[in-house]
Design an enzyme around this catalytic site. Structure first.
Site, short mmCIF file in Angstrom:
data_model
loop_
_atom_site.label_atom_id
_atom_site.label_comp_id
_atom_site.label_asym_id
_atom_site.label_seq_id
_atom_site.Cartn_x
_atom_site.Cartn_y
_atom_site.Cartn_z
CD GLU A 82 -3.15 -0.66 0.24
OE1 GLU A 82 -3.07 0.41 -0.39
OE2 GLU A 82 -4.08 -1.47 0.09
CD GLU A 113 3.92 -21.32 11.03
OE1 GLU A 113 3.97 -21.54 12.24
OE2 GLU A 113 3.01 -20.65 10.49
#
Length: 272
Positions: A82, A113
């Site tokens: 963004e 992960e």
């Protein structure tokens, strides 16, 4: 033992959720969500310390990196993605990486992960160095991908920070500037996309917005460097120019079209 679990894994204060009416579910979820900003308010000094170390690094040409897995990784990528359209910066100024790569933005990547070495490999593809800052994001504070990345970054002289929702966690130990937002048990036990995810999103908003303001990417209260990528944003930019220069809409629109950004339009007009 309950007290040895990460705070985000502790049992919900609510039970028999399947017996609740829709109204009860909504009321209780909302009631839990209300506590999140209060929890963030308690750690504003820690967030400030992290921001105050990021700004000078970026002023000197450094970058801000986020690493995370699952929801935490997605939130970091979201915040990074963004920044270019909102503040007009290049897409290599704030970089978000997620365990398992971009495919993990849509689908869970099994065991991604759990690899303690992969984050540093991912970061090296961007030539991370001492000029940069790395922020690890992990609700539980125990994600191996994130911990390994922070530890390796530290060994290589990179300043590290973190956003977690568990106290006394390994991720905080691996960070120079830890931010621990303790939001308590989730409404659905262990579902950290809820309060923990909301807390992480709010803190990320604070970090990137404050950093960009400090870097001069906002004038007054306006996004003067935003990318004009659609009609809505062109209209917003036109209104900004109208308000700043007190000129008619048609003239403001012509200035924006000519100069390609709100900032440039205002600067060129004021040179007259």
């Amino acid at each position: 033992m309950e007290n040895k679990r990460p705070d985000t894994e502790k049992t919900s204060k609510y039970d028999h959720l399947e017996r609740m009416s829709t109204s009860e579910l909504l009321f209780n979820i909302n009631n839990e969500d209300k506590s999140v900003p209060e929890s963030i308010g308690e750690v504003l000094p820690e967030i400030e310390k992290l921001i105050e170390v990021i700004v000078p690094k970026m002023q000197e040409g450094g970058r801000l990196f986020y690493i995370g897995a699952g929801t935490s990784g997605r939130l970091g990528v979201l915040d990074a993605s963004e920044c270019p359209p909102t503040f007009g910066v290049s897409d290599d100024m704030v970089i978000g990486l997620i365990a398992g790569g971009d495919v993990a933005l849509r689908k869970a990547v099994e065991n991604a992960e759990d690899d303690t070495e992969q984050a540093w490999k991912d970061l090296q593809e961007y030539n991370i160095n001492k000029q940069d800052v790395l922020v690890g994001i992990a609700a539980s504070g125990t994600t191996p991908y994130v911990i390994g990345g922070l530890q390796d970054a530290r060994k290589n002289g990179v300043i590290t920070g973190c956003i977690t929702c568990s106290s006394g966690s390994p991720i905080a130990e691996a960070s120079d500037f830890p931010v621990e937002v303790i939001v308590g048990p989730e409404f659905v036990t262990g579902s950290t996309r809820m309060k923990a995810g909301t807390a992480q999103k709010l803190v990320l908003n604070m970090i990137s917005t404050s950093v960009m303001i400090k870097l001069g990417r906002v004038k007054g209260n306006k996004m003067v460097d935003m990318q004009l990528s659609n009609k809505k944003l062109v209209g917003r930019g036109t209104r900004m120019i109208m308000e700043e220069l007190n000129i008619p809409e048609k003239e403001a629109a012509q200035l924006l079209k000519k100069h390609g950004s709100v900032r440039k339009a205002i600067l060129e007009y004021n040179k007259k």
